[in-house]
Design an enzyme around this catalytic site. Structure first.
Site, mmCIF file in Angstrom:
data_model
loop_
_atom_site.group_PDB
_atom_site.id
_atom_site.type_symbol
_atom_site.label_atom_id
_atom_site.label_comp_id
_atom_site.label_asym_id
_atom_site.label_seq_id
_atom_site.Cartn_x
_atom_site.Cartn_y
_atom_site.Cartn_z
ATOM 1 C CE LYS A 1 -6.008 1.825 -0.600
ATOM 2 N NZ LYS A 1 -6.526 1.799 0.727
ATOM 3 C CE LYS B 1 -3.581 2.389 2.513
ATOM 4 N NZ LYS B 1 -4.534 2.320 3.618
HETATM 5 C C1 PBG Z 1 -6.997 3.612 5.492
HETATM 6 C C2 PBG Z 1 -7.439 3.312 4.110
HETATM 7 C C3 PBG Z 1 -7.331 4.217 3.055
HETATM 8 C C4 PBG Z 1 -7.910 3.605 1.949
HETATM 9 C C5 PBG Z 1 -8.364 2.341 2.342
HETATM 10 N N1 PBG Z 1 -8.050 2.176 3.691
HETATM 11 C C6 PBG Z 1 -6.814 5.597 2.997
HETATM 12 C C7 PBG Z 1 -5.531 5.946 3.598
HETATM 13 O O1 PBG Z 1 -4.627 5.130 3.774
HETATM 14 O O2 PBG Z 1 -5.415 7.112 3.947
HETATM 15 C C8 PBG Z 1 -8.019 4.248 0.602
HETATM 16 C C9 PBG Z 1 -9.036 3.749 -0.332
HETATM 17 C C10 PBG Z 1 -9.326 4.648 -1.469
HETATM 18 O O3 PBG Z 1 -8.706 5.695 -1.683
HETATM 19 O O4 PBG Z 1 -10.232 4.272 -2.225
HETATM 20 N N2 PBG Z 1 -6.543 2.590 6.289
#
Ligand code: PBG
Length: 325
Positions: free
Chosen positions: A246, A193
């Site tokens: 992601k 991520k």
């Molecule tokens: C937070 C989380 C995020 C997303 C999924 N879980 C945002 C972040 O890390 O700030 C993002 C999903 C998206 O942008 O569609 N744990």
């Protein structure tokens, strides 16, 4: 000329016959945003066409998803500001919104596959995925919170948990707690991520933007992909069941590398910013939405994703119906 590749592109029938990849309903995880209250269906301003639902309104949306063979969800909740603190303890409240939502969804749609987000940011007064001390995100203390959170989701009846916080060792901590209790729920790890600006609209959706600084001390550096393989090794060793990359579109190379490196199912998350970009351009009449959505999803599949988390799941299924009848 003995080779004329255009022969296999002559019409739709032959193109379909030789197509190497296809995106179908069974590939999708559909993100759900739940809010408290009654009779709420509110559009997320930076995600036109995507809504937050209160629990009484959610079943209609799930029915609509089901009518297009979409049965797998990734669940997020928007937590009231008054319930946020630096410990995130609301995250494992047995009567918290997440736990209530899990029970409600499994009651109204028992045949569904429910995966629930495990991370502290929606519960954190700082909007961070970990416990904060003197401006630092404290890793190991956060793990204890994540374990309690994951166990409370299991207790409420979730099928899989999806740790999305990028703390070191969280998969192992959760798996160990599951094993100690004889629990065999799945773990979808957000393995790679990235610290991405493409999450902006999601943070609007959950009101979870970090209150100070950024998430670069825990989410991955967009410059790296070897590191994604290292994270994958750790997640596999620690007991993950599925690995996720992601965002998707800006990280197709990472999806491909992970797919070639592991024998695990690889998921990709087409995130909120990817959705917002396409929607915005389509609203201006600058892009053909249906075609751009199909092409983007196909690229994610072609890169090697077995599973795609996408806000376009329902739109895509509807558009396909229109095209193919
Ligand atoms: C937070 C989380 C995020 C997303 C999924 N879980 C945002 C972040 O890390 O700030 C993002 C999903 C998206 O942008 O569609 N744990």
């Amino acid at each position: 000329m003995y080779h004329r590749p255009r022969i296999k592109r002559k019409n739709q029938l032959i193109r379909s016959l030789v197509a190497e990849n296809r995106v179908s309903a069974s590939d999708f995880l559909t993100p759900l945003f739940v809010v408290g209250g009654h009779n709420v269906k509110e559009e997320i301003s930076s995600m036109p066409g995507y809504f937050r639902y209160s629990l009484d309104r959610l079943p209609d949306f799930l029915d609509e998803l089901a009518s297009h063979d979409l049965h797998a969800y990734l669940l997020f909740v928007k937590v009231d500001d008054g319930l946020k603190d630096n410990t995130g303890k609301e995250a494992w409240n047995p009567d918290g919104l997440m736990q209530k939502s899990i029970r409600a969804i499994k009651e109204s749609h028992p045949e569904s596959l429910l995966m629930t987000d495990v991370a502290l940011d929606p519960y954190s007064s700082y909007g961070h995925d970990g416990i904060v001390r003197e401006g630092e995100i404290i890793n190991d203390e956060t793990l204890e919170a994540l374990v309690k959170m994951a166990l409370s989701h299991v207790e409420a009846g979730t099928d899989w948990v999806a740790p999305s916080d990028m703390m070191d060792g969280r998969i192992g901590a959760i798996r160990e707690a599951f094993e100690a209790r004889g629990v065999d729920n799945g773990i979808l790890s957000y393995t790679a991520k990235y610290a991405s600006a493409f999450y902006g609209p999601f943070r609007d959706a959950l009101d979870s933007a970090p209150g100070f600084g950024d998430k670069k001390s825990y989410q991955m550096d967009p410059a790296n992909s070897d590191e994604a393989l290292h994270e994958a090794e750790l997640d596999m060793a620690e007991g993950a069941d599925m690995l996720m990359v992601k965002p998707a579109l800006a990280y197709l190379d990472v999806i491909r590398r992970l797919k070639e490196h592991t024998q695990y199912p690889v998921a990709a998350y087409q995130v909120s910013g990817e959705y917002a970009m396409i929607k915005a351009a389509a609203q201006k009449g600058w892009l053909d939405e249906a075609q751009v959505v199909a092409e983007s999803l196909l690229s994610i599949k072609r890169a090697g994703a077995d599973v795609i988390a996408s806000y376009f799941s329902l739109d895509y299924m509807k558009m396909q119906k229109k095209v193919h009848g």
